[in-house]
Scaffold this active site. Structure first.
Site, short mmCIF file in Angstrom:
data_model
loop_
_atom_site.label_atom_id
_atom_site.label_comp_id
_atom_site.label_asym_id
_atom_site.label_seq_id
_atom_site.Cartn_x
_atom_site.Cartn_y
_atom_site.Cartn_z
N GLY A 89 0.85 -1.19 0.00
CA GLY A 89 0.00 0.00 0.00
C GLY A 89 0.88 1.23 0.00
N CYS A 116 5.50 -6.21 1.63
CA CYS A 116 5.87 -4.80 1.54
C CYS A 116 5.23 -3.98 2.68
CB CYS A 116 5.52 -4.25 0.16
SG CYS A 116 6.41 -2.72 -0.17
N TYR A 117 4.26 -3.11 2.40
CA TYR A 117 3.65 -2.36 3.50
C TYR A 117 3.05 -3.33 4.53
CZ TYR A 117 0.88 0.78 6.26
OH TYR A 117 0.36 1.47 7.32
N HIS A 202 7.94 -8.00 -3.71
CA HIS A 202 6.59 -8.35 -4.18
C HIS A 202 6.58 -9.70 -4.89
CE1 HIS A 202 4.44 -4.57 -3.33
NE2 HIS A 202 5.67 -4.09 -3.35
N GLU A 204 4.04 -11.22 -5.91
CA GLU A 204 2.88 -11.35 -6.80
C GLU A 204 3.15 -10.87 -8.23
OE1 GLU A 204 3.34 -9.13 -4.49
OE2 GLU A 204 2.31 -7.24 -4.82
N ASP A 260 -18.43 -12.42 -20.81
CA ASP A 260 -18.98 -12.47 -19.44
C ASP A 260 -20.47 -12.79 -19.45
OD1 ASP A 260 -16.45 -11.58 -18.96
OD2 ASP A 260 -17.03 -9.51 -18.55
N LYS A 402 -11.33 -12.27 -15.16
CA LYS A 402 -11.68 -12.52 -16.57
C LYS A 402 -11.11 -13.85 -17.08
CE LYS A 402 -13.24 -10.30 -20.35
NZ LYS A 402 -14.41 -9.41 -20.34
#
Ligand code: XMP
Length: 546
Positions: A89, A116-117, A202, A204, A260, A402
């Site tokens: 963040g 991280c944060y 990170h 991710e 979708d 998605k």
């Protein structure tokens, strides 16, 4: 006999009471289902890329949802979490009002991983020390593992990672030890024997190549997950709950031609068959041949009840003289609701409205970050139809990304052409014609767009690109054809790569391909004498021009 199936003969008030009673029963069984599902919750501290953490978790076949850092335990407990990941963040822990991990993160004795944060808040709250550094650590770094940890299982002792922080950990909290370091961060990762971990880098992002392995180790070796979140489980669970929820009610669904709404309709159709009626509105703002192709897919391949409404002239009338993009969006949205309502009222009594709301839409309207963020474009009409129509909403895809929607579509045997279709905006070509939308401009754009699509497909690049399309700009330029001066339209070609439309890069299309597209457009589309290629990424540009 089911009492709800007799709604045609009973008082409305009785119907509403029965429906309420049933909703209570359904909520119970939905809770039971959630209890059986393994979930790792991502506590959201506001970075706009936090969704990636949830995606990586799900790629490991573990369900994940993001929850705001100030969510109540009751809300989070309903997810039956097996662990928490505290996200990154923009804040600094020593700022006034900096967000902190809620007490339940520590009280429940579940595994925790701060990123991280998220790590900095762990350090700060548990008695360690975080300080600002004069220089931010941003970009690639080499992580060196200093000790064994379940997080490092199967990893090399040194590996590239992605850093993006301004604050350093200078002292671990009591009971923690450093697990890894980089040149700039003496404590790049830490852990204790209570299964609480932190990492400054990170895992991710794609720039940390072993990041997903680290997340997997946390999920499986620390949280004890088994990896039961699969597409086929999702389909069978969702069909079960749809059957239970809908009972013998009637459902309407607006088909847009996109993946979708088509997946929503297919799931519901599989669950409750002809209790579903789909409505397909031709706004007149669609691409060439799109209406015929879509109707054919829905009716022939998917065998659904489809009501087709050609309202193209109505939309064109509304858009006359309008140049402001947001006004175009609003007018198209409003007219769509009107046409949809008219068609739906002809079906008879309807109880449910199905919508293709996806997880990113849900997060966008609920994360702490979104509370204060400026709206760039009003993309989605989420909530527009149901609030007007007073129908109960069915959103079976609201927990999916998605790519997961595409997997569900493919697993249900939907045609590739539909499953892998590139996204197309609701306001359609209206926001790809800069300035006023007219029939003549629509024809020019359709012809140019058709050539772009045709060439991209011939080059077998369609499914690799997030979106490819033509834009009819409001610029005119001077040209020469034969011996004559021309003064014609400028068409822009846009092709982007992206994972989720939040960020995008312009596609490095081969020059030959660009050349063919340009030559064909100028030769085959009357009124166009110049083609330009858009080489802007998002940010700072957006994917659509309007
Ligand atoms: P931007 O232009 O914001 O677009 O980078 C991101 C994605 O959203 C689509 N988009 C829309 N979709 N209604 C929609 O249903 C809209 O008004 C709208 N505007 C943009 C765009 O095509 C891209 O996939």
């Amino acid at each position: 006999m089911d009492r709800i199936s007799t709604t045609g003969d009973i008082e409305v008030s009785t119907y509403l009471e029965i429906a309420k009673e049933r909703r209570g029963q359904r909520a119970v069984s939905r809770q039971q289902r959630r209890r059986m599902r393994e979930t790792v919750a991502v506590i959201d501290f506001g970075s706009q890329y936090n969704m990636l953490i949830a995606r990586r978790i799900r790629e490991c076949n573990v369900y994940s949802e993001m929850v705001p850092y100030d969510a109540s335990w009751e809300k989070v407990a309903a997810l039956n979490p097996k662990g928490f990941i505290l996200s990154g963040g923009p804040a600094s822990v020593y700022e006034d009002g900096a967000p902190m991990a809620p007490s339940w993160v520590y009280d429940k004795h579940l595994p925790v991983l701060g990123i991280c944060y998220g790590m900095q808040t762990l350090v700060h709250q548990l008695g360690g020390k975080v300080t600002p550094t004069p220089s931010h650590e941003y970009g690639h770094a080499t992580l060196n593992l200093s000790t064994d940890s379940p997080l490092w299982f199967g990893l090399p002792t040194s590996m590239p990672v992605w850093m993006s922080h301004g604050d350093l950990i200078v002292e671990t909290p009591p009971g923690f030890s450093a697990l890894a370091y980089t040149d700039n961060s003496p404590v790049a990762a830490m852990g204790n024997d209570q299964n609480i971990y932190g990492m400054l880098f990170h895992p991710e992002v794609a720039h940390t190549p072993h990041g997903k392995d680290i997340i997997r180790n946390f999920l499986f070796d620390v949280c004890g997950c088994k990896g039961t979140w699969t597409t086929s489980n999702f389909i069978s669970d969702t069909m079960g709950s749809l059957r239970e929820h809908v009972g013998s009610g009637k459902v309407v669904c607006a088909l847009s031609g996109g993946v979708d709404s088509a997946v929503v309709a297919t799931l519901i159709h599989r669950a409750v068959g002809d209790q579903l009626t789909c409505i397909y509105v031709n706004t007149g703002l669609l691409r060439r041949d799109e209406v015929e192709r879509n109707l054919n897919t829905f009716k022939q391949h998917l065998r659904m009840n489809v009501v087709y409404a050609d309202a193209s002239q109505r939309f064109l009338g509304k858009l006359q003289g309008v140049i402001d993009p947001e006004k175009k969006r609003r007018l198209v949205g409003e007219e769509f609701i009107r046409v949809f309502e008219e068609e739906a009222s002809r079906i008879g009594q309807v109880h449910f409205l199905a919508q293709g709301t996806l997880y990113p839409d849900v997060i966008e309207s609920s994360t702490p970050d979104s509370k204060g963020s400026a709206r760039i474009k009003t993309h989605h009409n989420v909530g527009g139809l149901p609030s007007v129509m007073n129908l109960e909403l069915l959103e079976p895809l609201r927990s999916l990304f998605k790519d997961e929607v595409r997997e569900v579509g493919a697993a249900m045997g939907m045609p590739d052409e539909m499953v892998w279709r590139q996204p197309f905006p609701g306001p359609g070509l209206a926001i790809r014609i800069i300035g006023e939308v007219t029939q003549e401009k629509l024809e020019v754009l359709r012809a140019a767009d058709w050539i772009v699509m045709n060439e991209i497909k011939k080059a077998k690049l369609y499914s690799e690109l997030w979106q490819t399309f033509a834009v009819l700009t409001d610029a005119r330029s001077v040209g020469v054809m034969g011996d004559h001066r021309t003064y014609g339209y400028v068409v822009a070609v846009r092709a982007v790569t992206s994972d989720d439309a939040m960020t995008a890069d312009w596609a490095r299309l081969p020059y030959d391909l660009l050349g063919r597209i340009s030559t064909r457009i100028v030769n085959e589309v009357p009124g166009v004498n110049r083609v330009v290629y858009d080489i802007s990424s998002k940010p700072p540009a957006t994917i659509e021009w309007e």
